[in-house]
Scaffold this active site. Structure first.
Site, PDB file in Angstrom:
ATOM      1  N   GLU A  38       0.851  -1.198   0.000  1.00 41.43           N
ATOM      2  CA  GLU A  38       0.000   0.000   0.000  1.00 41.43           C
ATOM      3  C   GLU A  38       0.885   1.245   0.000  1.00 41.43           C
ATOM      4  N   ARG A  40      -0.226   4.402   0.488  1.00 43.03           N
ATOM      5  CA  ARG A  40      -0.637   5.340   1.548  1.00 43.03           C
ATOM      6  C   ARG A  40       0.007   4.971   2.869  1.00 43.03           C
ATOM      7  N   THR A  42      -1.680   4.796   5.572  1.00 43.12           N
ATOM      8  CA  THR A  42      -2.658   4.027   6.344  1.00 43.12           C
ATOM      9  C   THR A  42      -3.385   3.045   5.431  1.00 43.12           C
ATOM     10  N   LEU A  43      -3.974   2.016   6.030  1.00 44.28           N
ATOM     11  CA  LEU A  43      -4.709   1.015   5.251  1.00 44.28           C
ATOM     12  C   LEU A  43      -6.151   1.483   5.031  1.00 44.28           C
ATOM     13  N   GLY A  44      -6.880   0.782   4.159  1.00 41.26           N
ATOM     14  CA  GLY A  44      -8.305   1.104   3.966  1.00 41.26           C
ATOM     15  C   GLY A  44      -8.627   1.790   2.651  1.00 41.26           C
ATOM     16  N   CYS A  47     -11.849   4.388   0.276  1.00 37.65           N
ATOM     17  CA  CYS A  47     -13.085   4.306   1.045  1.00 37.65           C
ATOM     18  C   CYS A  47     -12.906   4.760   2.495  1.00 37.65           C
ATOM     19  N   ILE A 186     -21.117  11.787  -5.776  1.00 37.08           N
ATOM     20  CA  ILE A 186     -20.254  12.635  -4.944  1.00 37.08           C
ATOM     21  C   ILE A 186     -20.806  14.051  -4.874  1.00 37.08           C
ATOM     22  N   ASP A 315     -12.289  -1.104  -8.152  1.00 34.82           N
ATOM     23  CA  ASP A 315     -12.501   0.027  -9.062  1.00 34.82           C
ATOM     24  C   ASP A 315     -11.632  -0.038 -10.322  1.00 34.82           C
ATOM     25  N   HIS A 450     -44.263  -4.283  12.120  1.00 35.36           N
ATOM     26  CA  HIS A 450     -45.000  -3.023  12.086  1.00 35.36           C
ATOM     27  C   HIS A 450     -44.728  -2.246  13.383  1.00 35.36           C
TER      28      HIS A 450
HETATM   29  P1  FAD Z   1      -9.356   1.956  -3.357  1.00 35.36           P
HETATM   30  O1  FAD Z   1     -10.210   2.051  -2.169  1.00 35.36           O
HETATM   31  O2  FAD Z   1      -9.210   3.143  -4.228  1.00 35.36           O
HETATM   32  O3  FAD Z   1      -7.949   1.493  -2.826  1.00 35.36           O
HETATM   33  C1  FAD Z   1      -6.847   1.328  -3.657  1.00 35.36           C
HETATM   34  C2  FAD Z   1      -5.596   1.507  -2.837  1.00 35.36           C
HETATM   35  O4  FAD Z   1      -4.502   1.148  -3.657  1.00 35.36           O
HETATM   36  C3  FAD Z   1      -5.356   2.946  -2.410  1.00 35.36           C
HETATM   37  O5  FAD Z   1      -5.188   3.017  -1.016  1.00 35.36           O
HETATM   38  C4  FAD Z   1      -4.068   3.351  -3.146  1.00 35.36           C
HETATM   39  O6  FAD Z   1      -3.225   4.170  -2.356  1.00 35.36           O
HETATM   40  C5  FAD Z   1      -3.424   2.003  -3.380  1.00 35.36           C
HETATM   41  N1  FAD Z   1      -2.536   1.993  -4.545  1.00 35.36           N
HETATM   42  C6  FAD Z   1      -2.802   2.452  -5.799  1.00 35.36           C
HETATM   43  N2  FAD Z   1      -1.751   2.217  -6.605  1.00 35.36           N
HETATM   44  C7  FAD Z   1      -0.817   1.621  -5.841  1.00 35.36           C
HETATM   45  C8  FAD Z   1       0.494   1.132  -6.101  1.00 35.36           C
HETATM   46  N3  FAD Z   1       1.050   1.201  -7.321  1.00 35.36           N
HETATM   47  N4  FAD Z   1       1.196   0.589  -5.072  1.00 35.36           N
HETATM   48  C9  FAD Z   1       0.645   0.495  -3.828  1.00 35.36           C
HETATM   49  N5  FAD Z   1      -0.582   0.928  -3.534  1.00 35.36           N
HETATM   50  C10 FAD Z   1      -1.305   1.472  -4.525  1.00 35.36           C
HETATM   51  N6  FAD Z   1     -18.442   3.466  -2.221  1.00 35.36           N
HETATM   52  C11 FAD Z   1     -19.447   2.887  -1.516  1.00 35.36           C
HETATM   53  O7  FAD Z   1     -19.749   1.717  -1.737  1.00 35.36           O
HETATM   54  N7  FAD Z   1     -20.136   3.592  -0.560  1.00 35.36           N
HETATM   55  C12 FAD Z   1     -19.847   4.881  -0.285  1.00 35.36           C
HETATM   56  O8  FAD Z   1     -20.480   5.476   0.582  1.00 35.36           O
HETATM   57  C13 FAD Z   1     -18.819   5.516  -1.020  1.00 35.36           C
HETATM   58  N8  FAD Z   1     -18.508   6.803  -0.782  1.00 35.36           N
HETATM   59  C14 FAD Z   1     -17.490   7.390  -1.480  1.00 35.36           C
HETATM   60  C15 FAD Z   1     -17.216   8.727  -1.236  1.00 35.36           C
HETATM   61  C16 FAD Z   1     -16.191   9.358  -1.927  1.00 35.36           C
HETATM   62  C17 FAD Z   1     -15.895  10.796  -1.644  1.00 35.36           C
HETATM   63  C18 FAD Z   1     -15.419   8.620  -2.860  1.00 35.36           C
HETATM   64  C19 FAD Z   1     -14.281   9.271  -3.580  1.00 35.36           C
HETATM   65  C20 FAD Z   1     -15.697   7.293  -3.117  1.00 35.36           C
HETATM   66  C21 FAD Z   1     -16.744   6.667  -2.431  1.00 35.36           C
HETATM   67  N9  FAD Z   1     -17.085   5.331  -2.677  1.00 35.36           N
HETATM   68  C22 FAD Z   1     -18.114   4.759  -1.983  1.00 35.36           C
HETATM   69  C23 FAD Z   1     -16.354   4.514  -3.656  1.00 35.36           C
HETATM   70  C24 FAD Z   1     -15.346   3.606  -2.925  1.00 35.36           C
HETATM   71  O9  FAD Z   1     -14.473   4.400  -2.162  1.00 35.36           O
HETATM   72  C25 FAD Z   1     -14.563   2.778  -3.922  1.00 35.36           C
HETATM   73  O10 FAD Z   1     -15.454   2.081  -4.769  1.00 35.36           O
HETATM   74  C26 FAD Z   1     -13.686   1.767  -3.215  1.00 35.36           C
HETATM   75  O11 FAD Z   1     -12.795   2.408  -2.344  1.00 35.36           O
HETATM   76  C27 FAD Z   1     -12.907   0.934  -4.222  1.00 35.36           C
HETATM   77  O12 FAD Z   1     -12.100   0.034  -3.552  1.00 35.36           O
HETATM   78  P2  FAD Z   1     -10.737  -0.507  -4.186  1.00 35.36           P
HETATM   79  O13 FAD Z   1     -10.180  -1.465  -3.177  1.00 35.36           O
HETATM   80  O14 FAD Z   1     -10.971  -0.986  -5.556  1.00 35.36           O
HETATM   81  O15 FAD Z   1      -9.799   0.769  -4.329  1.00 35.36           O
HETATM   82  P1  NAI Z   2     -20.652   9.865 -11.069  1.00 33.89           P
HETATM   83  O1  NAI Z   2     -20.341   9.056 -12.248  1.00 33.89           O
HETATM   84  O2  NAI Z   2     -21.590   9.359 -10.058  1.00 33.89           O
HETATM   85  O3  NAI Z   2     -21.216  11.287 -11.513  1.00 33.89           O
HETATM   86  C1  NAI Z   2     -20.513  12.147 -12.335  1.00 33.89           C
HETATM   87  C2  NAI Z   2     -21.498  13.112 -12.964  1.00 33.89           C
HETATM   88  O4  NAI Z   2     -20.781  14.116 -13.636  1.00 33.89           O
HETATM   89  C3  NAI Z   2     -22.408  12.455 -13.981  1.00 33.89           C
HETATM   90  O5  NAI Z   2     -23.738  12.822 -13.712  1.00 33.89           O
HETATM   91  C4  NAI Z   2     -21.913  12.991 -15.313  1.00 33.89           C
HETATM   92  O6  NAI Z   2     -22.926  13.092 -16.282  1.00 33.89           O
HETATM   93  C5  NAI Z   2     -21.409  14.346 -14.902  1.00 33.89           C
HETATM   94  N1  NAI Z   2     -20.390  14.920 -15.774  1.00 33.89           N
HETATM   95  C6  NAI Z   2     -19.382  14.292 -16.414  1.00 33.89           C
HETATM   96  N2  NAI Z   2     -18.632  15.180 -17.086  1.00 33.89           N
HETATM   97  C7  NAI Z   2     -19.178  16.408 -16.853  1.00 33.89           C
HETATM   98  C8  NAI Z   2     -18.841  17.725 -17.245  1.00 33.89           C
HETATM   99  N3  NAI Z   2     -17.787  17.956 -18.010  1.00 33.89           N
HETATM  100  N4  NAI Z   2     -19.615  18.738 -16.814  1.00 33.89           N
HETATM  101  C9  NAI Z   2     -20.701  18.498 -16.014  1.00 33.89           C
HETATM  102  N5  NAI Z   2     -21.060  17.269 -15.613  1.00 33.89           N
HETATM  103  C10 NAI Z   2     -20.290  16.240 -16.013  1.00 33.89           C
HETATM  104  O7  NAI Z   2     -19.218  10.200 -10.435  1.00 33.89           O
HETATM  105  P2  NAI Z   2     -18.809  10.838  -9.056  1.00 33.89           P
HETATM  106  O8  NAI Z   2     -19.959  11.522  -8.416  1.00 33.89           O
HETATM  107  O9  NAI Z   2     -17.564  11.593  -9.329  1.00 33.89           O
HETATM  108  O10 NAI Z   2     -18.464   9.553  -8.200  1.00 33.89           O
HETATM  109  C11 NAI Z   2     -17.429   8.666  -8.639  1.00 33.89           C
HETATM  110  C12 NAI Z   2     -17.673   7.279  -8.173  1.00 33.89           C
HETATM  111  O11 NAI Z   2     -17.576   7.181  -6.772  1.00 33.89           O
HETATM  112  C13 NAI Z   2     -19.048   6.792  -8.579  1.00 33.89           C
HETATM  113  O12 NAI Z   2     -18.871   5.741  -9.500  1.00 33.89           O
HETATM  114  C14 NAI Z   2     -19.675   6.289  -7.345  1.00 33.89           C
HETATM  115  O13 NAI Z   2     -20.121   4.972  -7.510  1.00 33.89           O
HETATM  116  C15 NAI Z   2     -18.581   6.321  -6.287  1.00 33.89           C
HETATM  117  N6  NAI Z   2     -19.175   6.889  -5.086  1.00 33.89           N
HETATM  118  C16 NAI Z   2     -20.123   6.161  -4.439  1.00 33.89           C
HETATM  119  C17 NAI Z   2     -20.784   6.676  -3.353  1.00 33.89           C
HETATM  120  C18 NAI Z   2     -21.838   5.867  -2.716  1.00 33.89           C
HETATM  121  O14 NAI Z   2     -21.905   4.675  -2.971  1.00 33.89           O
HETATM  122  N7  NAI Z   2     -22.674   6.448  -1.875  1.00 33.89           N
HETATM  123  C19 NAI Z   2     -20.481   7.997  -2.829  1.00 33.89           C
HETATM  124  C20 NAI Z   2     -19.495   8.704  -3.613  1.00 33.89           C
HETATM  125  C21 NAI Z   2     -18.866   8.135  -4.678  1.00 33.89           C
END
Ligand code: FAD
Ligand code: NAI
Length: 471
Positions: A38, A40, A42-44, A47, A186, A315, A450
């Site tokens: 990793e 970073r 920290t782990l995690g 997300c 987001i 992802d 209920h």
């Molecule tokens: P990540 O969580 O992105 O983890 C990948 C890790 O790999 C990172 O820590 C990175 O540092 C590390 N890494 C990358 N390249 C390298 C390398 N070359 N060497 C070593 N380490 C490396 N999803 C939900 O389901 N519910 C939510 O409420 C939600 N809220 C979100 C809110 C925000 C603001 C954002 C940005 C995302 C949110 N998501 C949510 C999406 C969710 O965070 C991701 O889908 C999820 O973290 C993906 O998990 P992952 O393990 O694939 O990758």
């Molecule tokens: P998103 O794909 O949900 O939304 C991006 C939005 O931006 C879309 O509606 C798109 O049409 C619009 N867009 C794209 N290009 C544009 C432009 N040039 N001008 C104006 N609008 C434009 O992506 P977002 O919100 O960035 O989230 C990224 C990922 O993170 C999502 O895939 C989501 O699954 C994950 N995530 C999940 C959460 C959850 O599960 N609660 C919370 C936050 C993120």
């Protein structure tokens, strides 16, 4: 066995997000010698550090603040005087939750004897990876490097005035006017946080509706509710440029179809137009791996890539970018590596937007279900408004509805969509029902406690047959 001993590890996972850390723990549980690299401190992953967890901490805190500040509780006989925002404390409590949870993964790594390799990983060949200044070998390597924000050409993220989600989770003061570029998950979650804390929020969305990928009716209803909450939603609008002067930004927008433009003045701009896989510097060439046209790593159902011994999850591969999808893939890939059969049913992955009300769905949208069954008899849809649910009515949180979409011929549930204060929790029941191949009748004849919000799902299922009781 002798063959395996030529490697330092049976499994090396790259990335410790929800995909990677879960894969590493499950692999270790299955008796495989496992390490996880990793970059970073920290782990995690995204997300726990800068995604799901800190955003939910701020969503929760800002919701309580709005309820106290906005006088919403007065109708329940709870009067607050002198409610004030201490944003530093709000951030501190968020940081505490993040620290506890990321520390929890460190504990689980120790408990399960997963070796944490600190540093950025890069392939040297298909079985060797350089992590920091050491090179390790592994029989199996799982790529779980996640994703990061998609940049918007011509808009520079300075994490002060123009921020991505990470910057938006740490704004030191409430902006007067926040312009969000992107009406997706987001934009709406973090837009909700800052609106509740006092910002005026404008969302600029390129498409004609917010929340792409969600059910059409849900998208419309959500837009209505967000507007009622005070969001200025500019759909069918594109951003043509952002200029920063001091601590202010000017956002140039114009109709997506072209036409006369306008400039929005903002104190903060959040760029949230999607996320892209993390593959830079990973040395995929050295491993013999290629990306698909969308910059992702393709895999089969078992999460094997095109190169023997290399697997990928989360992802960085195609599919929904969600933590729970990544976690389930983490379990499945470890089981497959260990010679078991690890499966993820990608047709039943719930999506939840943690706004108020919450917005959730699992399975097909009404549009997709109708298209899929067009030649086999079509669909039946049952809907039930939260307004008619006794618990929602009692709690005064009646916004939204539940919709059950079933195959007209077999009655099998194809999709469930919920807009409701507890939609994120309610959708789990729909997921289980679908995983077991339930019909709408199965849900309708299942006794629900209920008074609960969950009764609305039962009623929507009854409505598929045209026989809800409370409507
Ligand atoms: P990540 O969580 O992105 O983890 C990948 C890790 O790999 C990172 O820590 C990175 O540092 C590390 N890494 C990358 N390249 C390298 C390398 N070359 N060497 C070593 N380490 C490396 N999803 C939900 O389901 N519910 C939510 O409420 C939600 N809220 C979100 C809110 C925000 C603001 C954002 C940005 C995302 C949110 N998501 C949510 C999406 C969710 O965070 C991701 O889908 C999820 O973290 C993906 O998990 P992952 O393990 O694939 O990758
Ligand atoms: P998103 O794909 O949900 O939304 C991006 C939005 O931006 C879309 O509606 C798109 O049409 C619009 N867009 C794209 N290009 C544009 C432009 N040039 N001008 C104006 N609008 C434009 O992506 P977002 O919100 O960035 O989230 C990224 C990922 O993170 C999502 O895939 C989501 O699954 C994950 N995530 C999940 C959460 C959850 O599960 N609660 C919370 C936050 C993120």
């Amino acid at each position: 066995m002798a063959d395996d001993q030529q490697y330092d590890y049976d499994v090396l996972v790259i990335g410790a997000g929800p995909g990677g850390y879960v894969a590493a723990i499950r692999a270790a549980q299955l008796g495989l010698r496992t390490a996880c690299a990793e970059a970073r401190e920290t782990l995690g992953g995204t997300c726990l550090n800068v995604g799901c967890i800190p955003s939910k901490a701020l969503l929760h805190a800002s919701e309580i603040y709005e309820e106290a500040k906005g006088g919403h509780l007065a109708k329940f006989g709870i009067d607050f005087a002198g409610v004030a925002l201490n944003l530093d404390q709000m951030h501190a409590e968020k940081a505490k939750a993040v620290k506890e949870l990321t520390g929890g993964i460190e504990f689980l790594f120790k408990k399960n004897k997963v070796t944490w390799l600190k540093g950025r990983a890069a392939f040297q060949d298909a079985h060797s990876v350089k992590v920091g200044d050491q090179t390790v070998t592994a029989k199996n390597i799982v790529i779980a490097t996640g994703s990061s924000v998609t940049p918007l050409p011509g808009v520079e993220i300075d994490q002060k005035t123009v921020v991505d989600s990470t910057g938006a989770l740490a704004l030191p003061k409430v902006p007067e006017h926040l312009v969000v570029i992107g009406g997706g998950v987001i934009g709406l979650e973090l837009g909700s946080v800052w609106r509740r804390l006092g910002a005026r929020v404008t969302v600029v969305e390129y498409l004609d509706q917010i929340l792409p990928g969600f059910d059409g009716e849900v998208r419309k209803e959500s837009a209505k509710l967000f507007k009622k909450q005070g969001f200025d939603l500019r759909t069918s609008t594109k951003v043509t440029g952002v200029t920063v002067q001091g601590d202010k930004a000017s956002v140039q927008v114009e109709p997506a179809a072209g036409g006369e433009g306008e400039t929005l003045q903002a104190d903060a701009v959040l760029v949230a137009i999607g996320r892209k896989p993390n593959v830079d510097g990973l040395g995929l060439d050295a491993a013999g791996l290629r990306l698909n046209a969308r910059g992702q790593i393709d895999t089969g159902h078992d999460f094997r890539t095109a190169v023997d011994g290399i697997w990928a999850i989360g992802d960085v591969i195609p599919g929904l970018m969600l933590a729970h999808k990544a976690e389930d893939e983490g379990v499945a890939v470890a089981e497959n590596i260990a010679g078991h059969t690890g499966i993820v049913n990608h047709d039943v992955i719930p999506s939840v937007v943690y706004t108020m009300p919450e917005i959730a769905g699992v399975g097909l949208t009404e549009e997709a279900a109708a298209a899929k069954t067009a030649e086999s008899g079509g669909i039946k849809v049952g809907k039930f408004p939260m307004m008619a649910n006794s618990r929602a009515k009692t709690n005064r949180d009646t916004d939204g509805f539940v919709k059950v979409i079933a195959d007209a011929k077999t009655d099998r549930v194809l999709g469930v969509w919920i807009v409701a204060s507890l939609a994120g929790t309610m959708i789990a029941e729909a997921g289980i029902a679908m995983e077991f191949g339930a019909t709408s009748e199965d849900i309708a004849y299942t006794c629900h406690a209920h008074p609960t919000h969950a009764e609305a799902l039962k009623e929507a299922a009854m409505a598929v047959q045209g026989k809800p009781i409370h409507m």
